[in-house]
Design an enzyme around this catalytic site. Structure first.
Site, short mmCIF file in Angstrom:
data_model
loop_
_atom_site.label_atom_id
_atom_site.label_comp_id
_atom_site.label_asym_id
_atom_site.label_seq_id
_atom_site.Cartn_x
_atom_site.Cartn_y
_atom_site.Cartn_z
CG ASP A 1 122.70 115.42 96.94
OD1 ASP A 1 121.34 115.13 97.83
OD2 ASP A 1 123.29 116.37 97.40
NE ARG B 1 115.69 117.51 100.63
CZ ARG B 1 117.03 117.27 101.17
NH1 ARG B 1 118.01 116.81 100.79
NH2 ARG B 1 116.99 117.44 102.57
CB SER C 1 121.04 114.84 100.99
OG SER C 1 121.82 115.77 100.66
CE LYS D 1 125.78 115.57 99.76
NZ LYS D 1 125.29 116.92 99.58
#
Ligand code: URA
Length: 450
Positions: A161, A168, A183, A187
């Protein structure tokens, strides 16, 4: 795998198979795929999207790019909550100990503030001594012994990520809903949870400005969570007015203490009880969200949530005496009121402006490496639906550096939009997305449409 074939396939609207996705994400993690090809693929995904199956494999491979907590030795449900970020959004801090006091453990990995939204870690660290950089072993011990532990992201949790987000950020692809969902969830799933409640904010202070985008994100997150084997519910909540009275790190801890003592602003309390109710439902300790909300309320009034909070502060190195003596929290040296210039009823508040004013005073960071001043921020004096006359305070600035005040005041000019009134005081909860747990009624009862 030829990366140019993968990019072309997605560019032309094709589907990526599971092996290809795994190879791509592994290449992202190891650095085998160069930035320019990852960037091109991200842009293709921005335009063409990922279907539910592609997204589940993409997210699962991201999650496995680093450490995953195994909490299976700890008995009972473990449920977390994630917010897409708001202004004055301190909800996780009272919520987590209240949920733990009701018998559902909360392993929570949170982030720092960036831009106009504050971060849970910065708020927690405003308590002198409080540590959010605990080792994985100590984190697990906290979840086991206290019932709740709140720590920060480490280098070893979802490294894929870090690279994807950094790319991004510089390629105009942050706003892709599947990429946001992957994303966030990669996590959260790394925490080893059995349930997840998402607070998807919408409005001027939110990442998702429109109800349509917010609902789309909520539904994508719920579908992805369920496909990944985690019971997931999303609450859509209004972010057109800062939450509660406090915007700023230590100020938000003060408001947290009020909530845990059975007081606190109505909207903060509503969010804590609604989200907490859903967490208890996903944890299987209540029959519906309303019963869950009542249990959370009881834990606010009987002191059990406050007691868990006190133990959490002590476990994480903070000074538990501040629970009874908030004067031990850092306090800004100066205060100044921001007066209304006209008469009217507050129709909405530009939350982004309020969040930026707190940042300008030193409460947030423009760049990741900036330090934050734990003491500064704003006391919000009027909310949507309140009537003000010229000269009456809209907010109070709490600051240490007078040189920062003119910019903060400039940001706030026009932030309170006034009209003739009357203005409805809408509840924060706008709607729910999620499938009911096995055979149970819908999480919150009636579905509402934004
Ligand atoms: N929060 C995240 O963690 N990732 C995103 O892409 C957006 C918000």
């Amino acid at each position: 795998m030829l990366m140019t074939d993968v990019i072309r396939r997605k560019r032309d609207g094709g589907r990526l198979d599971a092996d290809t996705i795994r190879e791509v994400i592994q290449g992202v993690t190891t650095g085998a795929v160069p930035d320019y090809q990852v960037a091109a693929l991200l842009m293709a995904i921005y335009f063409q999207g990922l279907d539910g199956g592609e997204l589940a494999v993409w997210t699962d491979t991201m999650l496995r790019s680093g450490d995953v907590f195994d909490l299976s030795d700890i008995p009972g449900p473990k449920v977390d909550k994630h917010s897409t970020g708001g202004v004055g959004d301190k909800i996780s801090i009272p919520l987590a100990p209240l949920v733990a006091a009701c018998g559902v453990r909360v392993p929570m990995i949170s982030g720092r503030g960036l831009g106009h939204t504050g971060g849970t870690l910065d708020k927690l660290e405003s308590m002198p001594g409080f540590r959010t950089d605990l080792s994985p072993e100590r984190f697990i011990q906290g979840v086991r012994e206290v019932g709740v532990c709140l720590i920060g992201q480490t280098e070893r949790i979802v490294p894929a990520d870090r690279r994807l987000y950094a790319l991004r950020d510089v390629t105009g692809t942050v706003e892709s809903i599947p990429l946001i969902a992957a994303s966030i969830l990669s996590k959260k799933l790394a925490e080893g949870i059995s349930g997840l409640v998402l607070d998807v904010k919408m409005g001027s202070g939110a990442f998702m400005k429109t109800p349509d985008r917010a609902r789309q994100l909520a539904e994508t997150l719920v579908d992805l969570g369920e496909r990944s084997g985690v019971r997931t519910v999303a609450c859509l909540t209004d972010m057109d007015d800062p939450i509660g009275w406090a915007v700023g790190n230590a100020l938000e801890i003060e408001e947290t203490l009020e909530v845990l003592q059975g007081a606190g602003p109505e909207d903060t309390v509503e969010l804590v009880e609604v989200l907490g109710g859903q967490m208890l439902l996903l944890g299987g300790v209540v029959a519906d969200g309303e019963e869950g909300a009542r249990r959370i309320r009881a834990a606010r009034f009987d002191g059990s949530g406050l007691e868990v909070f006190r133990r959490m502060v002590a476990f994480q190195g903070g000074d538990p005496r501040l629970v009874d003596d908030p004067g031990r929290l850092p306090r800004a040296r100066f205060q100044k009121e921001v007066p209304a210039e006209a008469e009217g009823v507050v129709e909405s508040v530009d939350c982004e402006a309020v969040g930026m004013a707190a940042l300008v005073l030193g409460g947030g960071r423009r760049r990741k490496e900036d330090p934050v001043d734990p003491a500064v921020g704003l006391r919000i004096r009027v909310h949507r639906g309140d009537r003000v006359r010229p000269g009456e305070p809209l907010a109070t600035l709490c600051y240490n550096d007078p040189a920062r005040v003119p910019e903060a005041e400039g940001r706030l000019r026009g932030a309170w939009r006034l009209g003739p009134g009357p203005v409805d005081r809408r509840p924060r909860l706008v709607g729910l997305a999620g499938r009911p747990p096995n055979g149970m009624p819908h999480p919150g009862g009636q579905e509402k449409t934004p």
